[in-house]
Design a protein around this motif. Structure first.
Motif, PDB file in Angstrom:
ATOM      1  N   MET A   1      11.353  -7.209 -52.142  1.00  0.00           N
ATOM      2  CA  MET A   1      12.646  -7.866 -52.055  1.00  0.00           C
ATOM      3  C   MET A   1      13.746  -6.816 -52.055  1.00  0.00           C
ATOM      4  SD  MET A   1      14.270 -10.804 -54.519  1.00  0.00           S
ATOM      5  CE  MET A   1      14.680  -9.683 -55.850  1.00  0.00           C
ATOM      6  N   PHE A   2      14.831  -7.109 -51.314  1.00  0.00           N
ATOM      7  CA  PHE A   2      15.960  -6.198 -51.207  1.00  0.00           C
ATOM      8  C   PHE A   2      17.237  -6.936 -51.616  1.00  0.00           C
ATOM      9  CE2 PHE A   2      12.692  -5.319 -48.100  1.00  0.00           C
ATOM     10  CZ  PHE A   2      12.409  -3.977 -48.309  1.00  0.00           C
ATOM     11  N   THR A   3      18.333  -6.184 -51.706  1.00  0.00           N
ATOM     12  CA  THR A   3      19.605  -6.797 -52.082  1.00  0.00           C
ATOM     13  C   THR A   3      20.657  -6.691 -50.988  1.00  0.00           C
ATOM     14  OG1 THR A   3      20.585  -4.820 -53.072  1.00  0.00           O
ATOM     15  CG2 THR A   3      19.137  -6.172 -54.468  1.00  0.00           C
ATOM     16  N   GLY A   4      20.368  -5.949 -49.925  1.00  0.00           N
ATOM     17  CA  GLY A   4      21.342  -5.802 -48.854  1.00  0.00           C
ATOM     18  C   GLY A   4      22.395  -4.744 -49.126  1.00  0.00           C
ATOM     19  N   ILE A   5      22.175  -3.919 -50.148  1.00  0.00           N
ATOM     20  CA  ILE A   5      23.072  -2.797 -50.426  1.00  0.00           C
ATOM     21  C   ILE A   5      22.432  -1.543 -49.832  1.00  0.00           C
ATOM     22  CG2 ILE A   5      24.268  -1.470 -52.184  1.00  0.00           C
ATOM     23  CD1 ILE A   5      25.152  -4.407 -51.959  1.00  0.00           C
ATOM     24  N   VAL A   6      22.952  -1.095 -48.715  1.00  0.00           N
ATOM     25  CA  VAL A   6      22.363   0.039 -47.993  1.00  0.00           C
ATOM     26  C   VAL A   6      22.488   1.305 -48.828  1.00  0.00           C
ATOM     27  CG1 VAL A   6      22.559   1.479 -45.932  1.00  0.00           C
ATOM     28  CG2 VAL A   6      22.822  -1.007 -45.754  1.00  0.00           C
ATOM     29  N   GLU A   7      21.367   2.020 -48.968  1.00  0.00           N
ATOM     30  CA  GLU A   7      21.366   3.237 -49.771  1.00  0.00           C
ATOM     31  C   GLU A   7      21.704   4.473 -48.962  1.00  0.00           C
ATOM     32  OE1 GLU A   7      18.293   3.322 -53.131  1.00  0.00           O
ATOM     33  OE2 GLU A   7      17.236   2.302 -51.496  1.00  0.00           O
ATOM     34  N   GLU A   8      21.340   4.429 -47.682  1.00  0.00           N
ATOM     35  CA  GLU A   8      21.497   5.634 -46.868  1.00  0.00           C
ATOM     36  C   GLU A   8      21.436   5.266 -45.389  1.00  0.00           C
ATOM     37  OE1 GLU A   8      19.146   9.890 -46.093  1.00  0.00           O
ATOM     38  OE2 GLU A   8      18.348   8.428 -47.523  1.00  0.00           O
ATOM     39  N   VAL A   9      22.165   6.023 -44.577  1.00  0.00           N
ATOM     40  CA  VAL A   9      22.018   5.918 -43.128  1.00  0.00           C
ATOM     41  C   VAL A   9      21.105   7.057 -42.684  1.00  0.00           C
ATOM     42  CG1 VAL A   9      23.177   6.068 -40.893  1.00  0.00           C
ATOM     43  CG2 VAL A   9      24.250   4.810 -42.768  1.00  0.00           C
ATOM     44  N   ILE A 140      23.214  -8.590 -42.167  1.00  0.00           N
ATOM     45  CA  ILE A 140      23.392  -8.101 -40.796  1.00  0.00           C
ATOM     46  C   ILE A 140      22.881  -6.673 -40.745  1.00  0.00           C
ATOM     47  CG2 ILE A 140      25.051  -7.624 -38.959  1.00  0.00           C
ATOM     48  CD1 ILE A 140      26.891  -9.707 -40.177  1.00  0.00           C
ATOM     49  N   ASP A 141      21.796  -6.441 -40.003  1.00  0.00           N
ATOM     50  CA  ASP A 141      21.135  -5.130 -39.985  1.00  0.00           C
ATOM     51  C   ASP A 141      20.865  -4.650 -41.408  1.00  0.00           C
ATOM     52  OD1 ASP A 141      20.632  -4.682 -37.328  1.00  0.00           O
ATOM     53  OD2 ASP A 141      22.454  -3.531 -36.946  1.00  0.00           O
ATOM     54  N   GLY A 142      20.529  -5.617 -42.279  1.00  0.00           N
ATOM     55  CA  GLY A 142      20.166  -5.288 -43.648  1.00  0.00           C
ATOM     56  C   GLY A 142      21.329  -5.135 -44.599  1.00  0.00           C
ATOM     57  N   ILE A 143      22.570  -5.395 -44.138  1.00  0.00           N
ATOM     58  CA  ILE A 143      23.754  -5.258 -44.982  1.00  0.00           C
ATOM     59  C   ILE A 143      24.123  -6.631 -45.543  1.00  0.00           C
ATOM     60  CG2 ILE A 143      26.129  -4.428 -45.102  1.00  0.00           C
ATOM     61  CD1 ILE A 143      25.548  -3.107 -42.298  1.00  0.00           C
ATOM     62  N   SER A 144      24.214  -6.749 -46.835  1.00  0.00           N
ATOM     63  CA  SER A 144      24.617  -8.001 -47.461  1.00  0.00           C
ATOM     64  C   SER A 144      26.117  -8.197 -47.264  1.00  0.00           C
ATOM     65  CB  SER A 144      24.301  -7.979 -48.964  1.00  0.00           C
ATOM     66  OG  SER A 144      24.803  -9.143 -49.594  1.00  0.00           O
ATOM     67  N   LEU A 145      26.480  -9.253 -46.524  1.00  0.00           N
ATOM     68  CA  LEU A 145      27.886  -9.509 -46.222  1.00  0.00           C
ATOM     69  C   LEU A 145      28.226 -10.975 -46.480  1.00  0.00           C
ATOM     70  CD1 LEU A 145      28.099  -7.435 -42.930  1.00  0.00           C
ATOM     71  CD2 LEU A 145      29.183  -6.864 -45.103  1.00  0.00           C
ATOM     72  N   ASN A 179      20.185  -7.315 -36.180  1.00  0.00           N
ATOM     73  CA  ASN A 179      19.213  -8.159 -36.868  1.00  0.00           C
ATOM     74  C   ASN A 179      19.929  -9.065 -37.863  1.00  0.00           C
ATOM     75  OD1 ASN A 179      16.887  -6.978 -35.648  1.00  0.00           O
ATOM     76  ND2 ASN A 179      17.093  -5.228 -37.031  1.00  0.00           N
ATOM     77  N   LEU A 180      19.488 -10.329 -37.917  1.00  0.00           N
ATOM     78  CA  LEU A 180      20.119 -11.299 -38.814  1.00  0.00           C
ATOM     79  C   LEU A 180      19.072 -11.958 -39.710  1.00  0.00           C
ATOM     80  CD1 LEU A 180      22.482 -13.077 -36.253  1.00  0.00           C
ATOM     81  CD2 LEU A 180      23.084 -11.243 -37.841  1.00  0.00           C
ATOM     82  N   GLU A 181      19.391 -12.047 -40.982  1.00  0.00           N
ATOM     83  CA  GLU A 181      18.556 -12.803 -41.917  1.00  0.00           C
ATOM     84  C   GLU A 181      19.431 -13.761 -42.695  1.00  0.00           C
ATOM     85  OE1 GLU A 181      16.014 -12.382 -46.025  1.00  0.00           O
ATOM     86  OE2 GLU A 181      16.098 -10.596 -44.740  1.00  0.00           O
TER      87      GLU A 181
END
Length: 212
Positions: A1-9, A140-145, A179-181
């Motif tokens: 499970m993830f939270t959508g807070i990107v750690e790194e590009v 959106i692309d793994g970013i929690s918005l 990508n959308l989730e």
């Protein structure tokens, strides 16, 4: 499970494509401090399993189903990607529940500055739009918005400078696919309501019939 807070590009280092699958190698630094073979990593919001580790990054296999449902099939060497390791049990829940199992893709329709924020509008099909609500969450692309606006054929988010600077959002161009989730809670609720009966609604009779 993830939270959508990107750690790194990170950056795509290589892509090896097979008949219906692929293997990608990613250059990364920050997340490599605590990563092991078999760990889960979200790459642009898609949950992948680490299959190899090198001094400067990691590799992961991408199966046919994932290529069909996501934008990972368009990755090329040098392209930036959002990276997030699976949530640690003792970590802070800074975003929302993100599974890394995306529902489909959308297309960047417009980008508009608004003071210190930036509005991104994403066009996407009805199956994804129907589960979106204003002030709800979307990856959106793994970013929690947070959803700021929902329309008939698209939705919009307003992004603060910190989020933009920490993700691949500034590199996106009009027409790019993302990508959308959807929020998984909404998907469960829709499924349960769909099984509530012919009317698709939960009534007093439905609850009594099932022991409530």
């Amino acid at each position: 499970m993830f939270t959508g807070i990107v750690e790194e590009v990170g950056n795509i280092e290589g892509v090896k494509k097979g008949a219906g699958s692929a293997s990608i190698s990613i250059r990364a630094s920050r997340i490599m401090d605590d990563i092991h073979l078999g760990d889960s990593v979200a790459v642009n919001g898609v949950c992948l399993t680490v299959t190899a580790i090198s001094g400067g990054g990691l590799a992961a296999d991408v199966m046919h189903e994932t290529l069909n449902r996501s934008t990972l099939g368009t990755l090329r060497p040098g392209k930036p990607v959002n990276l997030e390791r699976a949530m640690a049990a003792d970590g802070r829940f800074g975003g929302h529940i993100v599974t890394g199992h995306i529902d489909g893709t959308g297309t960047l329709a417009s980008v508009r500055p608004d003071g210190n924020a930036i509005w991104y509008t994403i066009a996407t099909p009805p199956p994804i739009l129907r589960l979106i609500i204003e002030k709800g969450s979307m990856a959106i692309d793994g970013i929690s918005l947070t959803i700021a606006r929902v329309a008939a054929k698209d939705f919009s988010v307003s992004v603060i400078p910190r989020t933009a600077a920490s993700t691949i959002l500034p590199s996106l161009r009009i027409g790019d696919a993302v990508n959308l989730e959807n929020d998984c809670i909404g998907k469960y609720v829709e499924h349960l309501l769909g099984n509530a009966g012919p009317s698709g609604t939960i009534t007093a009779g439905f609850l009594a019939e099932h022991g409530f």
